[in-house]
Write an enzyme that holds these catalytic residues in place. Structure first.
Site, mmCIF file in Angstrom:
data_model
loop_
_atom_site.group_PDB
_atom_site.id
_atom_site.type_symbol
_atom_site.label_atom_id
_atom_site.label_comp_id
_atom_site.label_asym_id
_atom_site.label_seq_id
_atom_site.Cartn_x
_atom_site.Cartn_y
_atom_site.Cartn_z
ATOM 1 C CG HIS A 88 -9.692 1.993 -4.608
ATOM 2 N ND1 HIS A 88 -10.593 1.611 -4.118
ATOM 3 C CD2 HIS A 88 -8.828 1.197 -3.990
ATOM 4 C CE1 HIS A 88 -10.764 0.413 -3.833
ATOM 5 N NE2 HIS A 88 -8.765 0.002 -3.564
ATOM 6 C CG ASP A 102 -8.175 -2.800 -2.572
ATOM 7 O OD1 ASP A 102 -8.871 -1.903 -3.334
ATOM 8 O OD2 ASP A 102 -7.187 -3.210 -2.587
#
Length: 334
Positions: free
Chosen positions: A311, A109
């Site tokens: 994610h 991320d």
């Protein structure tokens, strides 16, 4: 200064270190070549809990900091103390403080742009770089806010985060609920995750209105994990998420400060890992992703796609991510 030595994950040591005038918390284990694990939003060192033991067993020294402003690390007060140049500076200073030998960087991320940018700007300190979820981007980082606003509207989460104090208060009101909501909603287990899309807050709703609390956590996430994340953030109280949000509040500033480095490529060996249900894949698109990988990482070792993963790659698919990292490390070490 050592603050806490018991992590719940055997053998991981915890200590604080000061770099660039900011106190950072480190989790570390093992001996050997340095592998530096850089978490994303809104996480902490704990997001790498599954990777420590296998990497240590393979002969590596594993260090996962809580990055500037996050969790158990210090939060500088000034918003402009969180530019990408500050974050890259923290990584380079950490490498120096941990012995100075070139390291392997692994970022997830927001940690991925920090890792990619460090590799591009200081290849002398990086012998390999792996990005999870976020692919290599131009050194200036995320696209300008005006571009995101034009594409997704004012409610796009990166634009929503610009409002002083708003997301800060929402996320800090009940951190345990925040982590349950955000981690579940970004995962491959969320209903509709097979059609990933950008995170947009409709007019009249709050950020957390868009991510309902799950009735049941997915198999990869436990209440103990939620408690660990919440405990890491506890010392900052109602400002628990202000430091992390300040990273987003420097998106345009990053684009201004780093214009001199446009066109820089990542000239060290690289690895990219992403879930096929990650919203990042929808935000970037397959053609742009292919362009970025081909043009910015000429020494790309592998592009790994994890079916069914969302994610939170290293948490949702720990075995597959660890296997990809070990394969990359073997590649680097010949």
């Amino acid at each position: 200064m050592t603050r806490r030595t018991d992590s719940g994950y055997g053998g991981i040591r915890h200590r604080d270190i000061e770099v660039n005038g900011v106190r950072l918390h480190l989790a570390e284990q093992g001996e050997g070549p340095l592998v530096l694990l850089l978490h994303g939003f809104p996480e902490s060192w704990y997001s790498w809990r599954h990777q420590f033991a296998p990497l240590v067993a393979a002969g590596y020294r594993v260090v996962a900091p809580d990055q500037r402003g996050y969790a158990r690390s210090e939060q500088p007060a000034a918003v402009d103390a969180y530019t990408l140049l500050h974050l890259v500076g923290d990584v380079t200073a950490l490498i120096g403080a941990l012995g100075g030998e070139p390291a392997v960087l692994v970022g997830h991320d927001w940690g991925a742009p920090v890792a990619w940018s460090t590799a591009a700007l200081r290849p002398d300190l990086v012998r390999g770089v792996a990005g999870l979820s976020v692919p290599p981007l131009p050194v200036s980082g995320l696209p300008p806010l005006a571009q995101s606003r034009e594409r997704f509207g004012d409610g796009f989460y990166q634009n929503y985060f610009q409002r002083p104090g708003v997301a800060d208060a929402e996320l800090a009101l009940d951190p345990r609920s925040t982590f349950r909501r955000v981690l579940f909603s970004g995962s491959g287990d969320r209903p509709g995750s097979d059609r990933p899309s950008g995170w947009v807050v409709p007019e009249g709703l709050t950020l957390l209105d868009t991510v309902p609390e799950p009735e049941k956590l997915p198999d990869w996430l436990t209440e103990d994990d939620i408690e660990a994340f919440a405990a890491d953030y506890a010392e900052h109280g109602d400002r628990a998420f202000t430091g992390p949000l300040n990273w987003y509040r420097n998106i345009d500033r990053n684009n201004e400060l780093l214009t001199a480095f446009h066109g820089c490529r990542i000239e060290v060996p690289a690895l990219y890992v992403v879930g096929d249900r990650d919203m990042v894949t929808a935000l970037i698109g397959p053609d742009a992703l292919r362009f970025l990988l081909e043009n910015l990482t000429p020494k790309l070792h592998r592009h790994v796609v994890l079916p069914g993963a969302g994610h939170w790659t290293q948490q949702e698919r720990p075995a597959e991510v660890t296997a990809a990292l070990l394969d990359f490390l073997r590649h680097l070490d010949g």
